[in-house]
Design an enzyme around this catalytic site. Structure first.
Site, PDB file in Angstrom:
ATOM      1  CE  LYS A  69      -3.319  -0.343   6.241  1.00 62.21           C
ATOM      2  NZ  LYS A  69      -2.638  -1.015   5.259  1.00 62.21           N
ATOM      3  CG  ASP A  93      -8.238  -5.123   7.980  1.00 63.68           C
ATOM      4  OD1 ASP A  93      -8.477  -4.377   6.979  1.00 63.68           O
ATOM      5  OD2 ASP A  93      -7.543  -5.996   7.877  1.00 63.68           O
ATOM      6  CD  GLN A 148      -0.278  -4.417   5.148  1.00 66.47           C
ATOM      7  OE1 GLN A 148      -0.588  -3.506   5.713  1.00 66.47           O
ATOM      8  NE2 GLN A 148      -0.805  -4.736   3.965  1.00 66.47           N
TER       9      GLN A 148
END
Ligand SMILES: NC(=O)c1ccc[n+]([C@@H]2O[C@H](COP(=O)([O-])OP(=O)(O)OC[C@H]3O[C@@H](n4cnc5c(N)ncnc54)[C@H](OP(=O)(O)O)[C@@H]3O)[C@@H](O)[C@H]2O)c1
Length: 291
Positions: free
Chosen positions: A52, A119, A96
């Site tokens: 990322k 997200d 994450q």
């Protein structure tokens, strides 16, 4: 003739589009920024965050990348999330997953500012998606939708089967397919006869993380198969492992009209979709219309 989807090619197109919109935002005085938090010592998790970071750099998105000791209490992670929420140079916050067992994942998801939740896992954003009024759609389901639309797969009236019911992939993918007028079945580890379900599918999306879970004998001719599963299995390679999906690719290819490989299918697109979510969040916050 089976179409094998080239996720790298699709991702390159999307990244170019994202880079062009980043340039327009920068010209308007806004540099989009992604903040990530990693609370894991796992190699795979580290490499996902690293990818990322590289992807941000490549398209001109600024990156703020924080780490938290996996043994630290939940409060330490929440402090990092708060710092990113409060940082005006950060437009998207990404934690994450999975988090260590002692951390309350729902509490962390709920702490991310919903406007920075690139997200799509804040309860508000999940609820809006489930209600058919999506604001932010998680990156992997967006990638799945992009694969289906670019491959010209008709979802209206199609029987779609989703294997996996997680908050990150399975459930939001099922919601998107319902919104795309498919008739959707969601399978999981307690599904009594998986093959009977998958054989009914016109569109099959797998996200179980079980190598070889679905093979060609479990598919009907003409099906479109999108494999979002990613597992590392030991292999005689330089890294000592290889990455595989849930679908036995070669046997599926014999039967399907459309199939995604692993690696090189949904994975590269997922990162590009995350960047796209960051750019959308930045343009919304700055009030700069890009579409
Ligand atoms: N391509 C990408 O960019 C991307 C992004 C995110 C995740 N992934 C991958 O997608 C996979 C799923 O991730 P996740 O976070 O959704 O995982 P997860 O939370 O572990 O969910 C896995 C789902 O698969 C179901 N399942 C497990 N074994 C099964 C079986 N034998 N038959 C039918 N269903 C089964 C589970 O059922 P239960 O609910 O009954 O346990 C669960 O719903 C992983 O391989 C992950 O690496 C890929």
């Amino acid at each position: 003739m089976t179409t094998v989807v080239d996720g790298h090619e699709l991702a390159a197109g999307l990244r170019a589009d994202v880079a062009e919109r980043v340039d327009r935002l920068v010209a308007a005085g806004v540099r989009p920024g992604l903040g990530t938090v990693l609370m894991s010592d796992d190699d795979a998790d580290r490499s996902y965050v690293e990818r990322k970071r590289e992807a941000c750099e490549a398209v001109g998105v600024a990156g703020t990348h924080l780490t938290v000791d996996p043994a630290a209490p939940t409060g330490r992670l929440l402090d990092r999330v708060d710092a990113l929420n409060d940082d005006p140079s950060v437009h998207g916050v990404f934690v994450q997953l999975p988090l260590p067992d002692h951390v309350d994942t729902l509490r962390v998801r709920s702490r991310v500012d919903p406007a920075k939740d690139v997200d799509g896992l804040h309860p508000t954003n999940r609820g809006l998606l489930a209600a058919g009024e999506p604001r932010v759609v998680p990156a992997t389901p967006r990638a799945v939708r992009h694969v289906l639309s670019t491959a010209g797969v008709e979802t209206r009236g199609a029987r779609a089967v989703v294997v996996g019911r997680s908050a990150v992939v399975g459930r939001p993918t099922a919601s998107l397919l319902v919104d795309a007028d498919a008739t959707v079945t969601v399978c999981h580890s307690r599904t009594a006869d998986l093959a009977a379900e998958t054989r009914r599918a016109d569109v099959l999306v797998t996200s179980a993380g079980v190598p070889g879970l679905v093979d060609g004998s479990m598919l009907s001719p003409g099906v479109a198969v999108v494999d979002a599963g990613l597992s590392r299995v030991p292999a005689d390679t330089e890294r000592g492992y290889e990455v595989v999906g849930d679908v036995a690719f070669e046997s599926a290819r014999e039967v399907a009209d459309v199939v995604t490989p692993v690696p090189g299918g949904v994975g590269p697109l997922t990162v590009a979709m995350l960047l796209d979510n960051v750019v959308r969040a930045a343009s919304a916050r700055a009030g700069v219309a890009l579409d």
